[in-house]
Structure formats: structure tokens, C-alpha cells
Design a protein around this motif. Sequence first.
Motif, PDB file in Angstrom:
ATOM      1  N   ASN A   1       0.852  -1.190   0.000  1.00 20.64           N
ATOM      2  CA  ASN A   1       0.000   0.000   0.000  1.00 20.64           C
ATOM      3  C   ASN A   1       0.887   1.239   0.000  1.00 20.64           C
ATOM      4  N   PRO A   2       1.399   1.630  -1.162  1.00 20.43           N
ATOM      5  CA  PRO A   2       2.385   2.711  -1.216  1.00 20.43           C
ATOM      6  C   PRO A   2       1.878   4.059  -0.723  1.00 20.43           C
ATOM      7  N   PHE A   3       0.566   4.299  -0.788  1.00 26.58           N
ATOM      8  CA  PHE A   3       0.050   5.591  -0.312  1.00 26.58           C
ATOM      9  C   PHE A   3       0.126   5.716   1.207  1.00 26.58           C
ATOM     10  N   LEU A   4       0.304   4.592   1.879  1.00 23.70           N
ATOM     11  CA  LEU A   4       0.463   4.603   3.329  1.00 23.70           C
ATOM     12  C   LEU A   4       1.889   4.218   3.715  1.00 23.70           C
ATOM     13  N   GLY A   5       2.794   4.282   2.745  1.00 19.78           N
ATOM     14  CA  GLY A   5       4.151   3.818   2.969  1.00 19.78           C
ATOM     15  C   GLY A   5       5.171   4.930   2.978  1.00 19.78           C
ATOM     16  N   LEU A   6       6.320   4.646   2.335  1.00 22.50           N
ATOM     17  CA  LEU A   6       7.461   5.555   2.365  1.00 22.50           C
ATOM     18  C   LEU A   6       7.294   6.605   1.270  1.00 22.50           C
ATOM     19  N   ARG A   7       6.631   7.696   1.594  1.00 21.89           N
ATOM     20  CA  ARG A   7       6.396   8.757   0.623  1.00 21.89           C
ATOM     21  C   ARG A   7       6.595  10.114   1.281  1.00 21.89           C
ATOM     22  N   ALA A   8       6.773  11.130   0.435  1.00 21.54           N
ATOM     23  CA  ALA A   8       6.851  12.532   0.857  1.00 21.54           C
ATOM     24  C   ALA A   8       7.921  12.737   1.932  1.00 21.54           C
ATOM     25  N   ILE A   9       7.541  13.309   3.076  1.00 19.52           N
ATOM     26  CA  ILE A   9       8.540  13.627   4.101  1.00 19.52           C
ATOM     27  C   ILE A   9       9.200  12.370   4.633  1.00 19.52           C
ATOM     28  N   ARG A  10       8.490  11.261   4.684  1.00 19.89           N
ATOM     29  CA  ARG A  10       9.087  10.009   5.165  1.00 19.89           C
ATOM     30  C   ARG A  10      10.229   9.585   4.247  1.00 19.89           C
ATOM     31  N   LEU A  11      10.009   9.705   2.953  1.00 24.34           N
ATOM     32  CA  LEU A  11      11.048   9.357   1.987  1.00 24.34           C
ATOM     33  C   LEU A  11      12.253  10.276   2.145  1.00 24.34           C
ATOM     34  N   CYS A  12      11.996  11.562   2.309  1.00 27.71           N
ATOM     35  CA  CYS A  12      13.094  12.530   2.431  1.00 27.71           C
ATOM     36  C   CYS A  12      13.917  12.270   3.687  1.00 27.71           C
ATOM     37  N   LEU A  13      13.266  11.970   4.780  1.00 26.09           N
ATOM     38  CA  LEU A  13      13.997  11.700   6.025  1.00 26.09           C
ATOM     39  C   LEU A  13      14.766  10.387   5.940  1.00 26.09           C
ATOM     40  N   ALA A  14      14.251   9.456   5.146  1.00 19.76           N
ATOM     41  CA  ALA A  14      14.951   8.170   4.971  1.00 19.76           C
ATOM     42  C   ALA A  14      16.132   8.288   4.013  1.00 19.76           C
ATOM     43  N   HIS A  15      16.139   9.359   3.188  1.00 19.52           N
ATOM     44  CA  HIS A  15      17.229   9.584   2.238  1.00 19.52           C
ATOM     45  C   HIS A  15      17.757  11.007   2.444  1.00 19.52           C
ATOM     46  N   PRO A  16      18.462  11.231   3.555  1.00 17.69           N
ATOM     47  CA  PRO A  16      18.871  12.598   3.904  1.00 17.69           C
ATOM     48  C   PRO A  16      19.757  13.273   2.864  1.00 17.69           C
ATOM     49  N   ASN A  17      20.583  12.514   2.148  1.00 18.17           N
ATOM     50  CA  ASN A  17      21.430  13.153   1.128  1.00 18.17           C
ATOM     51  C   ASN A  17      20.589  13.793   0.031  1.00 18.17           C
ATOM     52  N   LEU A  18      19.537  13.083  -0.401  1.00 16.52           N
ATOM     53  CA  LEU A  18      18.621  13.617  -1.406  1.00 16.52           C
ATOM     54  C   LEU A  18      17.936  14.875  -0.873  1.00 16.52           C
ATOM     55  N   PHE A  19      17.504  14.816   0.381  1.00 21.59           N
ATOM     56  CA  PHE A  19      16.793  15.924   1.021  1.00 21.59           C
ATOM     57  C   PHE A  19      17.721  17.131   1.187  1.00 21.59           C
ATOM     58  N   GLU A  20      18.944  16.882   1.655  1.00 21.86           N
ATOM     59  CA  GLU A  20      19.889  17.981   1.887  1.00 21.86           C
ATOM     60  C   GLU A  20      20.224  18.714   0.589  1.00 21.86           C
ATOM     61  N   THR A  21      20.349  17.966  -0.507  1.00 27.23           N
ATOM     62  CA  THR A  21      20.659  18.604  -1.781  1.00 27.23           C
ATOM     63  C   THR A  21      19.535  19.549  -2.198  1.00 27.23           C
ATOM     64  N   GLN A  22      18.293  19.119  -2.013  1.00 25.87           N
ATOM     65  CA  GLN A  22      17.182  19.995  -2.370  1.00 25.87           C
ATOM     66  C   GLN A  22      17.131  21.222  -1.464  1.00 25.87           C
ATOM     67  N   ILE A  23      17.354  21.032  -0.178  1.00 27.27           N
ATOM     68  CA  ILE A  23      17.325  22.164   0.753  1.00 27.27           C
ATOM     69  C   ILE A  23      18.418  23.172   0.405  1.00 27.27           C
ATOM     70  N   ARG A  24      19.613  22.684   0.080  1.00 34.07           N
ATOM     71  CA  ARG A  24      20.693  23.593  -0.333  1.00 34.07           C
ATOM     72  C   ARG A  24      20.254  24.434  -1.525  1.00 34.07           C
TER      73      ARG A  24
END
Length: 591
Positions: A376-399
Motif C-alpha cells: 500500500n504505497p500511499f500509506l508507505g514511504l512517501r513525501a517527508i518520510r522518503l526525504c527523512l529516509a534519504h537525507p542526502n537527497l533531502f539535503e541537496t534539495q534544501i541547499r
Amino acid sequence: MSHVDVTIEGIAVSPGIGIGQACVLSTPDIDTGQGRMLSASVPAAGRHTARNVDAELARIEEAVTQAIADLQALRAQTEARLGANEAAIFDAHRMMLEDPEFRSAIDARIREEGAGAEAAVQNTADQYIALFDAIDDEYLKARAGDVRDIASRLLRLLTSGAQDTAVLPNQVTHPLFGQTILIAEELSPSDTVSLDPVNVAGIATVRGGATSHAAILAKSLGIPAIAGAADLLQQARFEDTVIIDGDAGIAILRPSPETTALYENRQEEQRRILRELESQKGQPSVTLDGCAIELFGNIGSPSDVQAVLENGGEGVGLFRTEFLFMERSRPPTEDEQYDAYRQVAEAFGEKPVTVRTLDAGGDKELPYLDLPTEDNPFLGLRAIRLCLAHPNLFETQIRAILRAGVHGNLRMMLPMINTVDEVRQAKAIIDKVKGDLKRDGVSFCADVPLGIMIETPAAALHADALAEEVEFFSIGTNDLIQYTLACDRGNPDTASLYTPYHPAVLSLISASIQSANRAGIPVGLCGEAASDEKLIPVFLAIGIDSLSMAAGFIPRTRAAIRRSRCEQPEGYIEALLQLPDAAAVEMYLEM
């Protein structure tokens, strides 16, 4: 002769009323040679020769070169006729043809699979189309139509003498008299931009949606349109009278004289309203009792900016950034993201631009992350959960966002927040990125406001605590409705359950607005409900500060605000929220 109206329900795509004679368009098949391999007689490991591979690659190169030239000419024609925003649609098509990822996928099918040029194009396009079709986000799902258009253009060039995907009125051998209703499986952007509103009164297709580029062009041309009209395609006969109601999303086949007269009156009323909207251009969005409401546009890429500005948008309430992350085998670089955010920030100057951080996972797959398949991907690893699970991806966007912040008035918004802990984790990463940028001597905006989207019942019910952590709220009604009512609006079996009028949905919206007001932070609302003229007085009465929507709805929403009041009779909202169901709410709002 007696008439019995045949009403066919579809999806509203382009507003207005169109009345005319049916023209059912054919879609000739193009032979892609799916079964033709370059050299089927040799073993798989070496099934093609360099000569054959080179010949097929050369055919692709020649077709792509010609397609780009054709698109540049079409872009120039579109800009002259409709404007730069509409013309930018064909810039996006050209960019896809020039995209190394797209070209590499086609070339790989020729080199590694022994496919012919036509099959390589079709199979690559099918892969991209399947990716977009699986996405729930309407804006991104609609990009499948662009891929089909690009693939059709290439296939027509590869299969010499092949017809266009549809036989349009300006291409038939006999003249069409009077106003025509075009009925087809799908109209591509390339097809749509060639239409003449003098002859074409309306459009009905099976595929498509309100956010497709074909829909944007239909709106710019002023042609009413609906999608999801499979029954009309099956039942309509050439020159049947058809009414297209682009506001309600319905078609009426073989209407009675009384029905036709009713819709002719509605047409005249709409013309009067359009004259009123034109007269209000540049006017502030202020209610009759003096409440100022900010009107923002939703965008999905820098190419959408001009439409927001032309329609009087006061900024961007939702900048979806997923377009940067999809259709590629690697994540976007910091500079690629920075350039996109900077372009939008500079275009709006001091006006606010709210950048939503990556809302992927679920239906928006990112192949380079190798995410596990979820039941059930809509209740899974999406949006902020995905970003927190992949901090390098998140940090690049924030930069990239913080760097672009020096060029305008950017705001950062976190999607699908449910808990205070998620906000605090995100804030810790943002603080780390700020420290890294400062250490590296990179120019950035240190005080980009941080907000969250309220998209789940958990967030709405916990909004008091969340409001203490952020600087603004944006209520995302599309997901909030789905999660509250446990229905998928993309599923035809449950789509009828999807409604913004359900008292539970309105109660959660009310609770979120009140929490923001108590905390003294701005609160906006985005999603389709933001431009619903029945609900606008409700949102105003509860205390909304801003509304964000597709650019084309801004003028109508401004007019609705200017004829509304923030103050409602005592007990008005309380009584509304106590009603038993959505039907009762709609009746209440129409009283």
C-alpha cells in the motif's frame, strides 16, 4: 420527432458551453514493426550487425532532428497566436527529445535488443507512459499525453507518409459547416493548438484531464472540453447535435429543443460573466466587508509561471518540484534544482513562492532510489518520510532552495506531515545544511520561512502542536479528502465518494484554520477545492488567508471573493458542520 436527452458524464477539462454537430475523429494505427528485429537469424548475443544498428540509429537521429525543427516552428506559431506560456508547452516537448535519458533509452533498445527504430520509440514511450499513468497526482499523470504526442510525432516521421494521429477538421477533404464538437480517443497538444474556435465549439475525449497540456491549450483557445467520455465516442454519430458542458463535465447527446434553448441561455450568461472578469483584471481580491485574501497559483515547472502572472496571481502557493526528479536515471544535481527555483523566484520578485519539498514515493516512483515494492504505497514511504529516509537527497534539495532564496521571496513547505517529530527532524537537517553553506562560503537566504502541508486527519487534529513548530500552514485538500474518506479519486469505483463537501472534511479544514489563527501564523488552502465557488464563502468565514489554484481559475475565484463576505450569520458554520452528509452540505450552500 420526440427527443430524449442522453446525458454522458465525464470530467470537466475546459470551462464553458459548446453546442454543435458531432465529428467523431478516427485514430489510424501506425505500424511500428513491433515484431521486426534487425537480424533475427543470428544468436541473441550478436543478433544485430553494426551496419543495421547504425542504420536504425541514423533513422532515429534524422527523425529527432526533424521533430525538433517542427516543434520550433509550432512553438513560434503558438506564441504568435496564444502567447509565451502556451508556446512553452512545445519547449517541454523539445527538451524531452533532447534529453539524454530519453534518447539513451531508445538507442539502447536498438543496440541491445535489436529493435527497429519504430519499435524502440514505441516501447520507450510505453515505459514512460506507464510511469506517468501510475501516478495519482493529476498534474504529473497528465504528462503521459505529452509523451504520446512526442512518440506519435517521431513515429509519423519514421513511417514515411503516415497520417497524423487524428483527422482534424482542417485536414478533411470536405468543408464542415457550422460549429463542430470534436469527439476522439485523445487530442494531443499538437492537435489541439491547430483548432479554430470559430469552427470548433467543443471537445470530448476519452483520455486526458484538467491539467493536461491539451487542456491548457483548449482553455487558452476558449474551447469547452470534457474528458472521460468513452460512452459519447461509442454512441455519437456524425452530425448528431451535442452539447458540451465544460463546467459540469458532461455531454448531452441529441438534446431536445428545450434543453438546447436552456444551454444557449447559459452561454449568453457566461459571456456576460467573462466580460465582468475582464473588467476586474488588476483589482484586489477583497470581500464586500473588506477582507483581503491572497490569490496564488499552483505550478509544476518554470514554464507555468507566465500563466499565473497573466491571470493576476499574487505569487505561488504550491510549486511542485517532482518534475525535476522524474523521467531520469539519477537524481537532479543541486545546480539543476537551484536554476529552476531561481527562475521562478526572479519571475515573481517580492511576491511569495512556496516550494514544496519532494513529494515522491507512493505513486511517484524514482528508479534511482531502488525503493522496495509496497503493498500500500500511499500509506508507505512517501513525501517527508522518503526525504527523512534519504537525507542526502533531502539535503541537496534544501541547499538549492536556500541558495535560490537570495533571488526572491521563497518559502519552503514540507508535504505529508503527521507528527511534531517529523517537523523537528526536518528542521535539524535544514539547520545542518545552513551550517554547511555558511562553512563553504556559499550565498544563501538564512530566513526562508518553513511551513507544512495539512493533508491527513492526524495533522488536522494535531494542528495546535504543529503550529508551534512552523511559520505557515497550507491545507492540501486533494489528499486530505482521500485520506479522510478512504477513497481513491482515480478509481472509478470509488471516485463518486470523493467530495470536498463531506462534513468530516470541512470539520478538519475548519480545525486546521482555527489552529493556525490561534497560533498567529498564515494559513492557505490549495487543491481543487480552493477554486470551488460554493466553498469559498465557507473558507472565508472560517478565517482562511490565501487560496492557491491552477492559474486559469484565478480570475473566477477573484470575482467570487469580491462578491462574498467574511462575516456570516451567527451559527452559520456550526450548523454547516453538523449536517449529516455531503448532499445536505451542498443544499445548505445553495440556499
